[in-house]
Design a protein around this motif. Sequence first.
Motif, PDB file in Angstrom:
ATOM      1  N   VAL A 346       0.845  -1.190   0.000  1.00 29.52           N
ATOM      2  CA  VAL A 346       0.000   0.000   0.000  1.00 29.52           C
ATOM      3  C   VAL A 346       0.880   1.240   0.000  1.00 29.52           C
ATOM      4  CG1 VAL A 346      -1.721   1.327   1.288  1.00 29.52           C
ATOM      5  CG2 VAL A 346      -1.884  -1.163   1.192  1.00 29.52           C
ATOM      6  N   THR A 347       0.629   2.138  -0.923  1.00 34.26           N
ATOM      7  CA  THR A 347       1.388   3.385  -0.999  1.00 34.26           C
ATOM      8  C   THR A 347       0.961   4.335   0.114  1.00 34.26           C
ATOM      9  OG1 THR A 347       1.607   3.178  -3.397  1.00 34.26           O
ATOM     10  CG2 THR A 347       1.928   5.372  -2.455  1.00 34.26           C
ATOM     11  N   ILE A 348       1.938   5.018   0.708  1.00 32.93           N
ATOM     12  CA  ILE A 348       1.608   6.040   1.700  1.00 32.93           C
ATOM     13  C   ILE A 348       0.624   7.020   1.044  1.00 32.93           C
ATOM     14  CG2 ILE A 348       2.532   7.977   3.031  1.00 32.93           C
ATOM     15  CD1 ILE A 348       3.328   5.377   4.244  1.00 32.93           C
ATOM     16  N   PRO A 349      -0.546   7.235   1.632  1.00 25.29           N
ATOM     17  CA  PRO A 349      -1.610   7.973   0.930  1.00 25.29           C
ATOM     18  C   PRO A 349      -1.374   9.459   0.736  1.00 25.29           C
ATOM     19  CG  PRO A 349      -2.282   7.429   3.171  1.00 25.29           C
ATOM     20  CD  PRO A 349      -0.991   6.718   2.929  1.00 25.29           C
ATOM     21  N   GLN A 350      -0.408  10.044   1.437  1.00 26.28           N
ATOM     22  CA  GLN A 350      -0.187  11.485   1.277  1.00 26.28           C
ATOM     23  C   GLN A 350       1.236  11.836   1.691  1.00 26.28           C
ATOM     24  OE1 GLN A 350      -3.298  12.300   4.204  1.00 26.28           O
ATOM     25  NE2 GLN A 350      -1.816  13.445   5.436  1.00 26.28           N
ATOM     26  N   LEU A 351       1.723  12.971   1.223  1.00 26.63           N
ATOM     27  CA  LEU A 351       3.033  13.445   1.629  1.00 26.63           C
ATOM     28  C   LEU A 351       3.053  13.620   3.150  1.00 26.63           C
ATOM     29  CD1 LEU A 351       5.855  14.646   0.953  1.00 26.63           C
ATOM     30  CD2 LEU A 351       4.722  16.870   0.812  1.00 26.63           C
ATOM     31  N   THR A 352       4.022  12.993   3.788  1.00 25.05           N
ATOM     32  CA  THR A 352       4.116  13.058   5.249  1.00 25.05           C
ATOM     33  C   THR A 352       5.510  13.536   5.624  1.00 25.05           C
ATOM     34  OG1 THR A 352       2.616  11.158   5.387  1.00 25.05           O
ATOM     35  CG2 THR A 352       3.788  11.779   7.400  1.00 25.05           C
ATOM     36  N   ILE A 353       5.599  14.758   6.076  1.00 26.85           N
ATOM     37  CA  ILE A 353       6.891  15.324   6.439  1.00 26.85           C
ATOM     38  C   ILE A 353       7.270  14.872   7.842  1.00 26.85           C
ATOM     39  CG2 ILE A 353       6.510  17.325   4.963  1.00 26.85           C
ATOM     40  CD1 ILE A 353       5.917  18.955   7.462  1.00 26.85           C
ATOM     41  N   PRO A 354       8.560  14.955   8.220  1.00 24.04           N
ATOM     42  CA  PRO A 354       8.975  14.586   9.579  1.00 24.04           C
ATOM     43  C   PRO A 354       8.165  15.323  10.640  1.00 24.04           C
ATOM     44  CG  PRO A 354      10.895  14.868   8.178  1.00 24.04           C
ATOM     45  CD  PRO A 354       9.720  15.324   7.374  1.00 24.04           C
ATOM     46  N   GLY A 355       7.757  14.588  11.671  1.00 24.40           N
ATOM     47  CA  GLY A 355       6.974  15.175  12.741  1.00 24.40           C
ATOM     48  C   GLY A 355       5.476  15.088  12.539  1.00 24.40           C
ATOM     49  N   ARG A 356       5.030  14.454  11.438  1.00 23.16           N
ATOM     50  CA  ARG A 356       3.599  14.333  11.163  1.00 23.16           C
ATOM     51  C   ARG A 356       3.171  12.865  11.180  1.00 23.16           C
ATOM     52  NH1 ARG A 356       1.631  18.914   8.379  1.00 23.16           N
ATOM     53  NH2 ARG A 356       2.651  20.737   9.312  1.00 23.16           N
ATOM     54  N   THR A 357       1.877  12.636  11.409  1.00 20.77           N
ATOM     55  CA  THR A 357       1.312  11.297  11.354  1.00 20.77           C
ATOM     56  C   THR A 357       0.536  11.113  10.061  1.00 20.77           C
ATOM     57  OG1 THR A 357      -0.718  11.956  12.490  1.00 20.77           O
ATOM     58  CG2 THR A 357       1.108  11.169  13.869  1.00 20.77           C
ATOM     59  N   VAL A 358       0.281   9.849   9.710  1.00 18.53           N
ATOM     60  CA  VAL A 358      -0.527   9.532   8.544  1.00 18.53           C
ATOM     61  C   VAL A 358      -1.274   8.230   8.832  1.00 18.53           C
ATOM     62  CG1 VAL A 358       1.355   8.271   7.401  1.00 18.53           C
ATOM     63  CG2 VAL A 358      -0.540   9.194   6.039  1.00 18.53           C
ATOM     64  N   ASP A 359      -2.513   8.150   8.390  1.00 16.11           N
ATOM     65  CA  ASP A 359      -3.310   6.927   8.531  1.00 16.11           C
ATOM     66  C   ASP A 359      -3.154   6.090   7.283  1.00 16.11           C
ATOM     67  OD1 ASP A 359      -4.086   7.980  10.914  1.00 16.11           O
ATOM     68  OD2 ASP A 359      -6.161   8.406  10.331  1.00 16.11           O
ATOM     69  N   VAL A 360      -2.830   4.810   7.468  1.00 12.67           N
ATOM     70  CA  VAL A 360      -2.599   3.923   6.325  1.00 12.67           C
ATOM     71  C   VAL A 360      -3.599   2.763   6.366  1.00 12.67           C
ATOM     72  CG1 VAL A 360      -0.939   2.483   5.117  1.00 12.67           C
ATOM     73  CG2 VAL A 360      -0.148   4.509   6.345  1.00 12.67           C
ATOM     74  N   PRO A 361      -4.568   2.723   5.436  1.00 11.58           N
ATOM     75  CA  PRO A 361      -5.515   1.612   5.391  1.00 11.58           C
ATOM     76  C   PRO A 361      -4.995   0.473   4.497  1.00 11.58           C
ATOM     77  CG  PRO A 361      -6.216   3.339   3.893  1.00 11.58           C
ATOM     78  CD  PRO A 361      -4.928   3.811   4.510  1.00 11.58           C
ATOM     79  N   ILE A 362      -5.156  -0.759   4.946  1.00 13.68           N
ATOM     80  CA  ILE A 362      -4.718  -1.926   4.202  1.00 13.68           C
ATOM     81  C   ILE A 362      -5.851  -2.946   4.149  1.00 13.68           C
ATOM     82  CG2 ILE A 362      -3.032  -3.814   4.059  1.00 13.68           C
ATOM     83  CD1 ILE A 362      -1.037  -2.083   5.467  1.00 13.68           C
ATOM     84  N   LYS A 363      -6.190  -3.425   2.968  1.00 11.20           N
ATOM     85  CA  LYS A 363      -7.231  -4.437   2.828  1.00 11.20           C
ATOM     86  C   LYS A 363      -6.652  -5.813   3.165  1.00 11.20           C
ATOM     87  CE  LYS A 363     -10.006  -2.003  -0.618  1.00 11.20           C
ATOM     88  NZ  LYS A 363     -10.604  -2.056  -1.978  1.00 11.20           N
TER      89      LYS A 363
END
Length: 366
Positions: A346-363
């Motif tokens: 699964v590709t990281i869904p958005q640009l995530t710079i250091p110090g930020r979180t991101v939600d990653v959904p996987i089927k």
Amino acid sequence: MSKKKFPLLFLICLLWACPVFAESLNLGTAAEYRPFVYYDFNDNLAGLDIELLTGIGKLEGFTIQPIDMAFDGLIDSLSVGQIDLIAGAFSKTAEREKVVLFSDVYYKNAAVIAASANGNVKDNALAEDLEGLRIGVQRGSSFDQWLKTNLVLEGLLNTQDVFTFSTLDAAMKALNNGSISLVMLDKDTYEQSYQSSGKFKIVNDTLANEEYAFAAAPGSEALISRINDGLEKMRADGSLDVLIAKYTQGAGEEADVTISRPSQVQYNVPVTVQPTATPIPPIDQPANCKNVMVFMSDVSYQDGSKVNPGQEFTKTWQIYNNGSCKWYEGYQIVYVDGDYMSANAVTIPQLTIPGRTVDVPIKLKT
């Protein structure tokens, strides 16, 4: 009146030595190397390295806060300041000395090659006898590098015959189910965690030796000096020998029990090694940046959730960019080992710079 009391109180502190609060250090470790570091029956990190550093800290004025991490991420976590020290059967090698500062050696250990007790690998196998056999090793360990340097580069093993695993337990499970023929690991961990099962045997214990030490980031000479001072004091009063004997010559009722964290539970699945393309970073990616990921939380399907067999569902994790690289569309979450559950990369869904979180959904599919 109150303003006149402050100088007096300050003077009293100088004369009577006000309490000094111990410095707290984050200790990075991978908790699967009994007897050096593991989880005890109370679900606390324990072992020779934990107790030894605790003792040194009492002598040198610091405390430790152990953090259980993936072994192959320890050095990067140290380089970005997420942890202050590395411990847990961490070998002192020339390659690692290029990127970390080591303390004095506190323990020497031997490497062993383990095979299935019911397999056809002969006893007392030599290096040349390993040719053509599939051998597993923990990714990022000193044995990983040793195999590549001493067997692959020497033509005794093919690159595709070396299989790396995120945990040692995963490698031993692959050995047990026949996916690989051999595993290289340290002797003490084998004897305390795997020997009593009767499923394995040692076919070589003379190929390599290890020296264990604590590691800190470059520029931490003062900290390493304190650790070495504490080690020397414990050697001099005999307490170091007592600790080593306690954990290597019979660790009591816990010696025959291995407690795995939920994140370390692995399943018997065929080993598949697939090459992955190296993404080309964007122009504004910092030079020589470090990739460090920290798990934050389960967004969906919390631990303990029930899912029916054969059901498809989407699991979402929140992760934190704790490194110095930007995550962009070239970054992916990929399957490494464990239960495959039909998970595609699964590709990281958005640009995530250091110090930020991101939600990653996987089927996934149970």
